[in-house]
Each structure stands twice: as structure tokens, then as C-alpha cells.
Design a protein around this motif. Structure first.
Motif, short mmCIF file in Angstrom:
data_model
loop_
_atom_site.label_atom_id
_atom_site.label_comp_id
_atom_site.label_asym_id
_atom_site.label_seq_id
_atom_site.Cartn_x
_atom_site.Cartn_y
_atom_site.Cartn_z
N THR A 143 0.82 -1.22 0.00
CA THR A 143 0.00 0.00 0.00
C THR A 143 0.85 1.26 0.00
OG1 THR A 143 -1.78 -1.14 1.18
CG2 THR A 143 -1.81 1.26 1.22
N GLU A 182 -8.05 3.22 4.46
CA GLU A 182 -6.88 2.38 4.70
C GLU A 182 -6.09 2.84 5.93
OE1 GLU A 182 -6.26 -0.67 2.21
OE2 GLU A 182 -8.15 0.01 3.13
N MET A 229 -2.51 2.03 -4.15
CA MET A 229 -3.40 1.70 -3.05
C MET A 229 -4.66 1.09 -3.64
SD MET A 229 -5.12 4.14 -0.08
CE MET A 229 -3.69 4.23 1.00
#
Length: 440
Positions: free
Chosen positions: A80, A158, A245
Motif C-alpha cells: 500500500t 486504509e 493503493m
């Protein structure tokens, strides 16, 4: 490494710790001062709000002549990219680090140091990180504005999932069958720091999760209203394979997991009391130390003629009850405020957790009673904690510090319009008046 370099790093670590900053922290093992772990807490009013982002900072022998090497450890195991300037492989692009071209005057100089590096990284965590990517600094039309918002939304999701919930699940030993830790090697051929069992910020993250729990829940509830579960993230124009991401919105799942985290934190806090009694029965050094600090603290506040009473629950030195009588001519006038302080048998490595039992409408007190306070004095001295607790509750003209705002509703009023502040004061005084009828 030169003695000068070692002394410089040691001094910078000490000054950072002494400063009591709520949003940045650093630690190292005594065996290697050159290898520092750092924690940055995401700034309020950004998609990174109150997230826990960890970094590894390595100082070379030529420090401070040359910049340290910095790598992000909060990368979802290399999957990520949290920012245009913070890559999924951990690379941090900053001109002062020499990892990104900058304008004249933005390069590294020996006048800079650990704190300036951390603050520079924190500045990347802005309310609109999309514009950190070169060529995307300004929205060119409605499509760009839409992408900017979508980028913010997926970072917020996230941040909650990876930097808060998964981190706390690991700290609390909550079983999570997916996303097992890897054993691969990082690009510089060293063992992946993410699987390093040393976790210097575990207690700091636990305590702040209790402080900011309501903010996390508010973000999740807002996200649930905006994004249907299963909706995939939009890939940004500057994101490429292996440095992006990806994922999907699953806010309802995050809510369930965060509630489990909170439950486990409360259970752990309650366990401290039982573990403390066992330490007393075994006459362990920590039990004797805490009991002695209790007695010294009681005597100190008696000498100060303070309107504070301190007692123990069930003669357990690891659970203190503070009873504070409000000072005349203040918002707390004639109120009786009861506060419970849980002390860990691992104190001071684990800091006290403080709950205000009297329901008060206060910007430093969460809806569940968690008190946000900090001491810039000796954190191993419980009298310093007690004084900091009183100061946090009694301060009627606090400086604005968004990192301490654990009650969003109260904070919005306190730092709103003059009329809003009057409303805040009225609601606080009303809750204080109600304290006289509150059953203990």
C-alpha cells in the motif's frame, strides 16, 4: 561512527522525548543508537487523522553532515502506497533527505535533525495529498476534483484499516486469519523491519486508540454513509503496478473490528487490577514502588492544601480514585469530579489509563470518559500524572491543540464562535451541577 555523531543523535532523541509531543515519537535500542524507530500520528482534519505511521531512520557515520536514511514501515507489508511521496516499498521522497529534487534551500543541512525530518514527513500528510504528486498540484477540472476526493476517501479507509485497526489487533493478540506477516527481505538486503518483534510504541498506540476512539467511529460512520461495502477503490493516474493503493470500502467490517479492539483494550485495563493484587501478594518490587508513590502523592497534595482526595479501591495500589472538588468562580464550581486511574504492573513502560467517572461535557474527556492528558515531567512519577490530570480538567482557557480533542462535539463548540463557546461553558457547568446528584 564519531563520538560527535553519537552525542548528536542521543541529544536529539532526548529532546524529542522531553518535549512531550503528542504526534511524533522516537526510540532506539541501547545497542544501536544509529537505528531509530519513529512514530508519526496523522494530523487532524486530514485522511490520515490519528493514524499510526511508523518509520525506520538509519543514521550514517557522516551524520549530521549527510541526511539519514528513512523508510516507511506502515505499508501493509509492501502492498500500500499511503501518499504520492511515501511508496509501498517504504521509500520516502523528500528533498531534505535527498530522495527528491527540491528547490534551492530545501536540501539537507547539518542544522536539521530528527525532529525536522519527522515534521517534514508529517507535512506530507495533508488534507489533499493528491496534489503532492508533481504535475497534479492543481485541479484542472471537475474530473480532477473528483479524483482528489476519491483519493482522500480511500486513504482515510486504509488509515483506519491498516494503521489503526490491524496495528491494534496485532498489539492485542486478536486473531486475524488473513494478512499474515511475511518473511521476505527488503531491498537493502536486511531483514524486513516490519517483522522485528521490538515494538516501542505499543503502549502509546493503545492509549491513543482509547483517546481517539470516538473520532475513529465518526469517520467510520461517515464512510458507511458514503460508500457501499464492496465498492472498489479508484486507481489514481500516478499510481502504477506495485506502487498503488488498491482495495475496496468495507466500513461495516471495520466498525465491527474496531469495537472488538475497544472491548479488548477495556479488558486489558481491567486485568491490570488483578495483576496488581498478585504483585502485592508476592511483594514484588513494582508493587512496593507503586504503594510508596501513592503514599507520597497523598502527602504532597495534603501539603499543597489541594481540593483533591486520593484513595485506593480495595486497598489495591494499582487502582487510584481521585475526587476533585471544583474551584469557586470556575466552570467546575462546587462540582465533585470522580476519576479512576488504572496503573499497569509494567509501569512506567505502560502509562496509566484514566477515566473520568463523573459524566462531564469537556473537550479533554471522551463520551466514554477517557481523559486525554500528558505530562512533560517525569512520566515515572505518578504525582506528575495526578497534577497533569487536574490541570487538563481545570484549564478554562486551553491553547488550541487538535491532538487533545477527544470529544469532537465539545471541541467544536469551545473553539467555534463566541456564542458556541458560551454554549460549551453552559453545557459543562450543567454537567458539573448534575455531578452533585451522580451516584457513586
Amino acid at each position: 561512527m564519531s563520538d560527535h555523531s553519537v552525542l548528536r543523535i542521543t541529544r536529539e532523541l532526548y529532546e524529542l522525548t522531553k518535549g512531550g509531543d503528542l504526534s511524533i515519537a522516537a526510540a532506539c535500542r541501547d545497542v544501536d543508537v544509529r537505528r531509530v524507530r519513529a512514530l508519526i500520528i496523522g494530523p487532524p482534519d486530514t485522511p490520515y487523522e490519528f493514524g499510526f505511521f511508523e518509520f525506520l531512520i538509519k543514521f550514517g557515520k557522516d551524520y549530521p553532515t549527510k541526511a539519514p536514511y528513512v523508510i516507511s514501515l506502515t505499508t501493509n507489508r509492501g502492498q500500500t502506497r499511503f501518499n504520492p511521496n511515501i511508496y509501498s516499498i517504504g521509500k520516502v521522497c523528500l528533498s531534505i533527505l535527498g530522495t527528491w529534487r527540491g528547490s534551492s534551500g530545501e536540501e539537507w543541512s547539518s542544522a536539521q535533525g530528527l525532529e525536522s525530518v519527522l515534521l517534514s514527513i508529517q507535512s506530507l500528510m495533508s488534507s489533499n495529498p493528491y496534489e503532492n504528486e508533481p504535475g497534479f498540484e492543481e485541479a484542472r477540472g471537475e474530473e480532477d476534483k473528483k479524483l482528489q476526493q476519491l483519493y482522500v476517501e480511500k486513504i482515510r479507509h486504509e488509515t483506519l484499516r491498516i494503521s489503526v485497526i490491524e496495528r491494534l489487533e496485532d498489539h492485542l493478540g486478536i486473531d486475524r486469519k488473513q494478512n499474515k506477516r511475511p518473511t521476505h527481505i527488503t531491498p537493502d538486503a536486511e531483514p524486513n523491519p516490519e517483522v522485528d518483534e521490538w515494538e516501542p510504541f505499543k503502549d502509546k498506540c493503545k492509549l491513543r486508540c482509547l483517546w481517539y476512539f470516538q473520532s475513529y467511529m465518526n469517520s467510520i460512520n461517515d464512510g458507511m454513509a458514503k460508500h457501499k461495502d464492496g465498492t472498489r477503490f479508484e486507481r489514481m493516474p500516478f499510481e502504477g503496478h506495485g506502487n498503488q493503493m488498491d482495495g475496496q470500502f468495507m466500513y461495516s467490517q471495520l466498525k465491527k473490528r474496531l469495537l472488538v479492539v475497544r472491548e479488548k483494550l477495556d479488558e486489558e485495563t481491567a486485568l491490570w487490577a488483578g495483576e496488581g493484587l498478585i504483585a502485592v501478594q508476592k511483594e514484588l518490587t513494582i508493587a512496593n514502588n507503586i504503594k510508596r508513590q501513592y503514599e507520597q502523592t497523598v502527602e504532597l497534595f495534603k501539603r499543597l492544601d489541594s481540593p483533591l482526595d486520593i484513595e485506593l479501591i480495595d486497598d489495591n495500589p494499582f487502582v487510584w480514585i481521585l475526587t476533585l472538588v471544583g474551584q469557586p468562580m470556575t466552570n467546575l464550581d462546587a462540582g465533585i469530579v470522580r476519576i479512576r486511574m488504572h496503573i499497569s504492573p509494567n509501569f512506567p513502560e505502560e502509562q496509566p489509563r484514566v477515566v473520568v467517572l463523573t459524566p462531564l461535557f469537556h473537550h479533554r474527556i471522551s463520551s466514554s470518559g477517557q481523559l486525554c492528558y500528558f505530562t512533560t515531567r517525569d512520566s515515572s512519577n505518578l504525582a506528575s500524572h495526578v497534577q497533569a490530570i487536574i490541570t487538563a480538567i481545570e484549564d478554562e482557557n486551553p491553547a488550541y491543540d487538535p491532538r487533545t480533542l477527544v470529544n469532537p462535539e465539545a471541541a467544536k463548540l469551545l473553539w467555534g464562535s463566541p456564542e458556541d463557546k458560551k454554549t460549551y461553558n453552559r453545557r459543562l457547568r450543567r454537567s458539573v451541577q448534575d455531578s452533585l446528584e451522580y451516584g457513586y
